[in-house]
Motif scaffolding. Structure first.
Motif, PDB file in Angstrom:
ATOM      1  N   THR A   1     -20.382 -15.413  32.932  1.00 54.27           N
ATOM      2  CA  THR A   1     -19.757 -14.884  34.149  1.00 54.27           C
ATOM      3  C   THR A   1     -19.781 -15.973  35.205  1.00 54.27           C
ATOM      4  O   THR A   1     -20.787 -16.663  35.375  1.00 54.27           O
TER       5      THR A   1
ATOM      6  N   TRP B   1     -26.022  -4.055  30.354  1.00 59.13           N
ATOM      7  CA  TRP B   1     -24.628  -4.483  30.493  1.00 59.13           C
ATOM      8  C   TRP B   1     -23.706  -3.439  29.857  1.00 59.13           C
ATOM      9  O   TRP B   1     -22.714  -3.018  30.457  1.00 59.13           O
TER      10      TRP B   1
ATOM     11  N   ARG C   1     -16.922  -5.439  37.448  1.00 59.53           N
ATOM     12  CA  ARG C   1     -15.829  -5.941  38.281  1.00 59.53           C
ATOM     13  C   ARG C   1     -15.480  -4.930  39.377  1.00 59.53           C
ATOM     14  O   ARG C   1     -15.239  -5.298  40.533  1.00 59.53           O
TER      15      ARG C   1
ATOM     16  N   GLY D   1     -19.988  -2.455  31.041  1.00 57.85           N
ATOM     17  CA  GLY D   1     -19.509  -3.802  30.770  1.00 57.85           C
ATOM     18  C   GLY D   1     -18.754  -4.447  31.915  1.00 57.85           C
ATOM     19  O   GLY D   1     -18.898  -4.069  33.091  1.00 57.85           O
ATOM     20  N   ALA D   2     -17.940  -5.428  31.568  1.00 59.79           N
ATOM     21  CA  ALA D   2     -17.249  -6.258  32.551  1.00 59.79           C
ATOM     22  C   ALA D   2     -16.382  -5.441  33.503  1.00 59.79           C
ATOM     23  O   ALA D   2     -16.328  -5.719  34.706  1.00 59.79           O
ATOM     24  N   ALA D   3     -15.689  -4.434  32.972  1.00 58.28           N
ATOM     25  CA  ALA D   3     -14.765  -3.664  33.810  1.00 58.28           C
ATOM     26  C   ALA D   3     -15.493  -2.948  34.943  1.00 58.28           C
ATOM     27  O   ALA D   3     -15.050  -2.974  36.105  1.00 58.28           O
TER      28      ALA D   3
ATOM     29  N   ALA E   1     -16.076 -13.545  38.287  1.00 53.33           N
ATOM     30  CA  ALA E   1     -15.328 -13.077  37.120  1.00 53.33           C
ATOM     31  C   ALA E   1     -16.298 -12.746  35.992  1.00 53.33           C
ATOM     32  O   ALA E   1     -16.820 -13.662  35.327  1.00 53.33           O
TER      33      ALA E   1
ATOM     34  N   CYS F   1     -19.962 -14.335  22.107  1.00 56.25           N
ATOM     35  CA  CYS F   1     -18.816 -15.231  22.270  1.00 56.25           C
ATOM     36  C   CYS F   1     -18.790 -16.264  21.136  1.00 56.25           C
ATOM     37  O   CYS F   1     -19.838 -16.861  20.817  1.00 56.25           O
TER      38      CYS F   1
ATOM     39  N   SER G   1     -17.858 -12.017  32.477  1.00 55.14           N
ATOM     40  CA  SER G   1     -17.465 -12.531  31.157  1.00 55.14           C
ATOM     41  C   SER G   1     -16.788 -11.440  30.328  1.00 55.14           C
ATOM     42  O   SER G   1     -17.190 -10.271  30.368  1.00 55.14           O
ATOM     43  N   SER G   2     -15.785 -11.839  29.563  1.00 52.13           N
ATOM     44  CA  SER G   2     -15.046 -10.884  28.726  1.00 52.13           C
ATOM     45  C   SER G   2     -15.730 -10.650  27.387  1.00 52.13           C
ATOM     46  O   SER G   2     -15.283  -9.803  26.607  1.00 52.13           O
ATOM     47  N   CYS G   3     -16.802 -11.392  27.105  1.00 53.37           N
ATOM     48  CA  CYS G   3     -17.485 -11.217  25.816  1.00 53.37           C
ATOM     49  C   CYS G   3     -18.991 -11.282  26.001  1.00 53.37           C
ATOM     50  O   CYS G   3     -19.504 -11.959  26.892  1.00 53.37           O
TER      51      CYS G   3
ATOM     52  N   TRP H   1     -22.622 -12.714  28.618  1.00 54.58           N
ATOM     53  CA  TRP H   1     -22.600 -12.318  30.027  1.00 54.58           C
ATOM     54  C   TRP H   1     -23.064 -13.445  30.949  1.00 54.58           C
ATOM     55  O   TRP H   1     -22.734 -13.467  32.131  1.00 54.58           O
TER      56      TRP H   1
END
Length: 359
Positions: free
Chosen positions: A243, A203, A213, A208-210, A225, A232, A227-229, A240
């Protein structure tokens, strides 16, 4: 086509029962009939004359199917039989006469394929706890079917497939995967064993998320979407897994692996599928439910207690099933399961229904 052929054959036998033989030649009794009509003694007719009138009546009234009454007379027996068929009031043959040319095999399969979920699946799920969303995509016909309505659900470990595809899209070069030995080790652990530490490492490695995406946008995922963390607050598992996604987006992700893709070269697709086909036996449940052992199944499953109490399980399964005359993708998301096994049983039963109905 079978039904119509059968009806056509029945009508052919009916037309050949002897009536068409009379329509081709009538007894030469016209002068007698004129006299009888003139004398008003139409009721007294010789047996041969009655038969001749009956044959004339078989032509039907004027205007039937655009053919005047008596048009059969003077034709061969075969032509008479054909016209008798054409003027028959039977509804199925008339539809056959007006039908368009037979569609291509692909169109025929698509038009005739039944819904793989059907009422049986909806009836089964109505008695199960939780919320289920599912989709099936038939690779032979391009048709898709959906079951359930609701918002996107947490991915749990099926997000690992998204991580793998993002990694391959970034690293693949030419005819190879572009993965280092370390990448391959982590990818194998992440997909075949569903190892969380390996997934966390990859990951971060892909950005990561960006970056996930960004890959999703290229792959056609519109409702996923990341996950932003990863760590968490108040959540004991890797973030993750939170998501969110939909069955349609998971089908889009799977299609990148089994059809020519603009984002993944062939070597990358084959590598990903090889890992999904080699998932550890204890994790080969879900979309493989009811599927015979000789059929190819490439899958990834996910399971996650959402609130840490063990009473709200997210259970998911996505994959490709190919063999025994079937070739389809299936994605199932389920939330609100009272236990892990309960959710697994639900998806297994649903998958078995789909397997049977896709045949």
């Amino acid at each position: 086509m079978v039904v119509r052929t059968s009806v056509s054959g029945a009508r052919g036998r009916h037309a050949g029962s002897g009536r068409s033989g009379r329509s081709g030649s009538r007894p030469p009794r016209a002068p007698i009939r004129v006299v009888l009509v003139a004398l008003g003694a139409c009721a007294v007719i010789a047996g041969g004359t009655v038969a001749g009138l009956a044959a004339m009546g078989s032509g039907g009234p004027a205007g039937t199917n655009g053919t005047p009454a008596g048009a059969i007379s003077g034709t061969s027996d075969r032509s008479a039989a054909a016209r008798l068929n054409a003027t028959s009031p039977a509804p199925v043959p008339s539809q056959r006469a007006q039908s368009s040319p037979a569609p291509s095999p692909r169109a025929t399969a698509a038009a005739g394929h039944r819904n793989p979920f059907g009422t049986a699946a909806a009836s089964y799920l109505s008695g199960r706890a939780g919320s289920v969303l599912a989709a099936v995509y038939d690779l032979r016909t391009g048709r898709s079917w959906h079951l359930g309505q609701g918002p996107p659900q947490a991915e749990a470990s099926i997000v690992k497939l998204d991580v793998l595809e993002t990694l391959l899209a970034e690293r693949a070069q030419g005819d190879g995967t572009g993965l280092s030995a370390s990448d391959r080790t982590l990818a194998g652990q992440m997909i075949e064993d569903s190892n969380n530490d390996a997934a966390t490492s990859l990951w971060y490695a892909v950005g990561g998320a960006a970056r996930i995406r960004s890959f999703n946008a290229r792959a056609g995922l519109t409702h996923t979407a990341p996950s932003s963390c990863v760590v968490c607050p108040g959540f004991a598992w890797p973030g993750w897994g939170l998501t969110t996604t939909t069955p349609d987006d998971q089908i889009a992700l799977l299609r990148q692996l089994v059809t020519p893709s603009s984002v993944l070269p062939q070597a990358a697709r084959e590598y990903a599928l090889s890992l999904m086909e080699d998932v550890t036996p204890s994790q080969r449940w879900g979309v493989s439910g009811g599927v015979p052992a000789q059929v190819t199944v490439a899958l990834k499953n996910g399971w996650l207690p959402l609130h840490g109490t063990g009473s709200d399980w997210q259970i998911n399964s996505v994959g490709w099933i190919s063999g025994s005359g079937r070739n389809y993708l299936m994605a199932v998301l389920s939330t609100g399961n009272p236990s892990e096994q309960y959710g697994i049983d639900t998806i297994d039963a649903l998958a078995a229904t789909v397997w049977q109905r896709m045949g």
